[in-house]
Write a protein that holds these residues in place. Structure first.
Motif, PDB file in Angstrom:
ATOM      1  N   HIS A 174       1.004  -1.143  -0.019  1.00 53.12           N
ATOM      2  CA  HIS A 174       0.211   0.073   0.162  1.00 53.12           C
ATOM      3  C   HIS A 174       0.739   1.226   0.014  1.00 53.12           C
ATOM      4  O   HIS A 174       1.740   1.389   0.902  1.00 53.12           O
ATOM      5  N   VAL A 175       0.512   2.492  -0.632  1.00 50.37           N
ATOM      6  CA  VAL A 175       1.094   3.816  -0.756  1.00 50.37           C
ATOM      7  C   VAL A 175       0.372   4.382   0.167  1.00 50.37           C
ATOM      8  O   VAL A 175       1.098   5.262   0.705  1.00 50.37           O
ATOM      9  N   PHE A 176      -1.042   4.101   0.297  1.00 53.34           N
ATOM     10  CA  PHE A 176      -1.782   5.015   0.939  1.00 53.34           C
ATOM     11  C   PHE A 176      -2.280   4.353   2.052  1.00 53.34           C
ATOM     12  O   PHE A 176      -2.668   2.885   2.046  1.00 53.34           O
ATOM     13  N   CYS A 177      -2.750   4.771   3.210  1.00 52.99           N
ATOM     14  CA  CYS A 177      -3.014   4.376   4.193  1.00 52.99           C
ATOM     15  C   CYS A 177      -4.488   4.027   4.511  1.00 52.99           C
ATOM     16  O   CYS A 177      -5.123   4.944   5.159  1.00 52.99           O
ATOM     17  N   GLY A 178      -5.209   3.039   3.633  1.00 51.17           N
ATOM     18  CA  GLY A 178      -6.764   2.902   3.862  1.00 51.17           C
ATOM     19  C   GLY A 178      -7.303   3.913   2.867  1.00 51.17           C
ATOM     20  O   GLY A 178      -6.869   4.443   1.986  1.00 51.17           O
ATOM     21  N   VAL A 179      -8.576   3.805   3.357  1.00 49.75           N
ATOM     22  CA  VAL A 179      -9.690   4.930   2.681  1.00 49.75           C
ATOM     23  C   VAL A 179      -9.168   6.273   2.900  1.00 49.75           C
ATOM     24  O   VAL A 179      -9.060   6.579   4.165  1.00 49.75           O
TER      25      VAL A 179
END
Length: 195
Positions: free
Chosen positions: A102-107
């Motif tokens: 993942h590049v981003f932490c969740g939604v």
């Protein structure tokens, strides 16, 4: 007292013609942007997303480990647009750095701007973010935010400054820009103490 149950949800109130303050961040201490070309790549994706999903990008600030967007949607397509934006950037980022995961932490988080005061406050918060994070001594010089478009009379961007500036002074863009600059300067003087 009994134990309190907390319900986490990813549902968002999505309304056509609404304005949202979007935030997204990297997991842990990882970075979303490593070098200048990463910032440029994200801005390319943002502009492409704005055209594809008919979004008005009102302002942005990209910081090494997180980002802020102020977006006006014209259809009820915020979730599709953000999925496209963050996935397209993440795929390029992972390919470039030969990484997985993942590049981003969740939604992403989305706060609905319900009135003009919140709209202006969100815009100022976004534009002061790099300064408040001590990344720059002068927010007007931070190159990964839309602030220069609010203080210089230029139309060479995909950022729609007229929406926010029109709330400040609908009839005179130059006066609105001067007032906005003064609000930023006032915000620079406000340093909140940690509680």
């Amino acid at each position: 007292m009994g134990r309190r149950r907390i319900l986490m949800t990813t549902r968002k109130i999505i309304a056509e013609e609404a304005v949202y303050h979007i935030t997204q961040r990297a997991p842990g201490r990882e970075l979303v942007f490593v070098e200048d070309n990463d910032y440029r790549s994200f801005l390319y994706s943002l502009e492409k997303t704005s055209r594809k999903y008919s979004l008005d990008i009102l302002c942005f600030a990209l910081l090494p480990n997180h980002l802020h967007l102020l977006i006006k949607i014209n259809d009820e397509n915020l979730n599709k647009a953000m999925k496209y934006l963050f996935q397209s950037y993440a795929q390029r980022f992972n390919k470039k750095y030969k990484r997985k995961g993942h590049v981003f932490c969740g939604v992403y988080r989305a706060s609905l701007c319900c009135d003009d005061a919140y709209l202006i406050a969100a815009s100022l918060y976004i534009h002061l973010n790099a300064y408040k994070a001590n990344l720059v001594k002068d927010p007007f010089g931070y190159k990964w935010s839309s602030l220069p478009f609010y203080t210089n009379d230029t139309n060479s961007s995909f950022v729609n400054t007229d929406y926010v500036l029109g709330v400040i002074n609908e009839g005179n863009k130059l006066k609105a820009m001067r007032a906005y600059k003064e609000m930023i300067e006032g915000g620079m003087k406000c340093r909140l103490n940690n509680i």
